[in-house]
Design an enzyme around this catalytic site. Structure first.
Site, short mmCIF file in Angstrom:
data_model
loop_
_atom_site.label_atom_id
_atom_site.label_comp_id
_atom_site.label_asym_id
_atom_site.label_seq_id
_atom_site.Cartn_x
_atom_site.Cartn_y
_atom_site.Cartn_z
CG HIS A 310 32.21 18.85 -28.02
ND1 HIS A 310 33.04 19.94 -27.85
CD2 HIS A 310 31.34 18.87 -26.97
CE1 HIS A 310 32.70 20.56 -26.75
NE2 HIS A 310 31.67 19.95 -26.19
CG ASP A 367 24.48 15.93 -23.74
OD1 ASP A 367 24.36 16.00 -22.51
OD2 ASP A 367 24.67 16.92 -24.46
#
Ligand code: CMC
Length: 426
Positions: A310, A367
């Site tokens: 991320h 996710d």
């Protein structure tokens, strides 16, 4: 709040710029006048260090895995509230009291059915059209059907914006469910006022003329939690797209359609579909976790370990922590033994002790496990990113609204350093 100054020395000349500090002590150098003062711009590939706005919506501390909406920890909101209340909180800045909640539900119900002419659009898409393509096109089309409430004009009454926000939140759910029904060739199921937001969505997705959908509270709760965890994430790619497009004073629907397009990408919201496809392939071809990790590390391919890494989190994504727990709970309650969950857990374990992933602080993101919950609920993988969009919508609306109300709101127009040929003639 201005605290102290930062000094730049360019060609031996000194320039001072104010240091700005946020309520959580985040610091920024305000370089708004840099170009006019010095003739220089800043160059920041991927906006790794660039703040495009100040915002009072979401606080994110990537080093310590903290995420709060309007000051409330996301874990607390997921445990105690329903998605529609969190949507209200994001858009209006406060948790609704009983009468505000009632009025919000009334607006959501009133605006849940799309214009009958729009229903015909669904029949013109090819059979295997990706639902994200349909979703973005349908959302921009709302500006054609509801133009009177969508103009991006600050002088418009607040009430009109509330209606446009409620319409979008309610209709996106209807459009999402209709696009699924179209893809499987079943008749559309209309929203029902007696059902709550998530129940309504599941009913529109899974009821058929012959078998009514049985609402299970555990599934509704899991969906509420997932949508809440996705509801905002400060200045991510799709939200920045919404703000950027909105900065040209385009209407809310068109701005959100731009956000949906950005979200679709596999490095952003599209990663949830990629994760399941990766796990399915591992299972079908017997590929080991080690092989996948080696491929993700290789410089010879564009492949990445989807659901990992991320831009902002350099520790475990707090959303992924909650999702992993919900995933175990939902599968247990539904008595589902999904072999992909085992593969995912092994993959996570292997990645977390690999030097490459440790050095780069790559952890599971939102996710990684969400797709396994969606599968358990019966949602097909092509719809995963649509679910992300349903969740992110209140954040997009809140950010669009905040930008519009900001008196320093300017059209967003980055500069560049030109590296092409110098003046030449034909
Ligand atoms: N697999 C393999 N290597 C990775 C991964 C990954 N998932 N993520 C980052 N890296 C490596 C990357 O190769 C780079 O290595 P090096 O320093 O040797 O060049 C380093 O880690 C830094 O990566 P980056 O691409 O410069 O970092 P970024 O901040 O620009 O990208 C990201 C963030 C999310 C796009 C990236 O981590 C990624 O591609 N992840 C996989 C896709 C994914 O799961 N996306 C969903 C993100 S969460 C939902 C959302 O909000 O969008």
């Amino acid at each position: 709040m201005e605290k102290s100054k930062a000094k730049f020395i360019i060609d031996g000349k000194e320039f001072e710029y104010p240091l700005i500090e946020g309520t959580e002590n985040e610091r920024a150098i305000d370089i708004s006048t840099l170009r006019s003062d010095t003739g220089c711009i800043t160059l920041d590939y991927g906006y790794m260090n660039t703040g495009a706005c100040t915002s009072a919506i979401t606080y994110l501390d990537g080093e310590n895995g903290v995420l709060r909406y309007r000051g409330y920890p996301v874990e607390e909101l997921a445990e105690k509230l329903e998605f529609v209340s969190v949507a209200y909180l994001l858009v209006n800045g406060k948790i609704p009291n009983n009468s505000e909640r009632k009025e919000w539900s009334r607006l959501l119900n009133k605006h849940s059915i799309i214009h009958e002419d729009m229903r015909h659009f669904f029949y013109r898409y090819p059979e295997h059209a990706h639902p994200m393509a349909i979703l973005s096109a349908m959302v921009v089309s709302l500006s054609a059907f509801y133009p009177e409430l969508s103009q991006h004009r600050p002088e418009e009454p607040e009430e009109q914006l509330d209606i446009a926000a409620a319409r979008l939140i309610s209709m996106l759910r209807t459009i999402a469910a209709f696009s699924y029904k179209k893809s499987i060739g079943e008749p559309f199921v209309y929203p029902q006022h007696s059902l709550k937001y998530c129940e309504n969505f599941l009913n529109m997705m899974f009821s058929s003329p012959v078998i009514p959908y049985e609402i299970k509270p555990e599934i509704t709760k899991a969906l509420n939690v997932l949508l809440i965890l996705h509801a905002d994430h400060e200045q991510n790619c799709s939200t920045s797209a919404v703000r950027l497009v909105g900065s040209a004073r385009v209407n809310l629907y068109a701005s959100v359609a731009a956000g949906i397009c950005a979200l679709w990408g596999p490095l952003h919201g599209g990663a949830n579909q990629m994760v399941i496809e990766m796990l399915e392939e591992m299972r079908a071809k017997g590929i080991s976790a080690k092989e996948v990790i080696e491929k993700a590390k290789s410089r010879d391919t564009a492949f990445r370990l989807y659901g990992f890494g991320h831009r902002v989190y350099k520790s475990y994504d707090p959303r992924a922590k909650v999702i992993k727990k919900v995933c175990d709970d939902v599968l247990k309650v539904l008595n589902i033994n999904d072999p992909l969950l085992e593969i995912a857990k092994k993959l996570e374990e292997a990645a977390l002790c690999d030097e490459f992933f440790i050095e780069r602080n790559l952890y599971p993101n939102v996710d990684f496990y969400s797709g396994i919950i969606y599968r358990a609920i019966g949602i097909p993988k092509e719809m995963f990113t649509v679910l992300f969009a349903l969740g992110r919508l209140p954040g997009w609306i809140a950010q669009w609204k905040e930008a519009r109300e900001d008196c320093s709101f300017k059209i967003q127009r980055p500069r560049q350093i030109y590296v092409g040929p110098q003046n030449r003639h034909v």
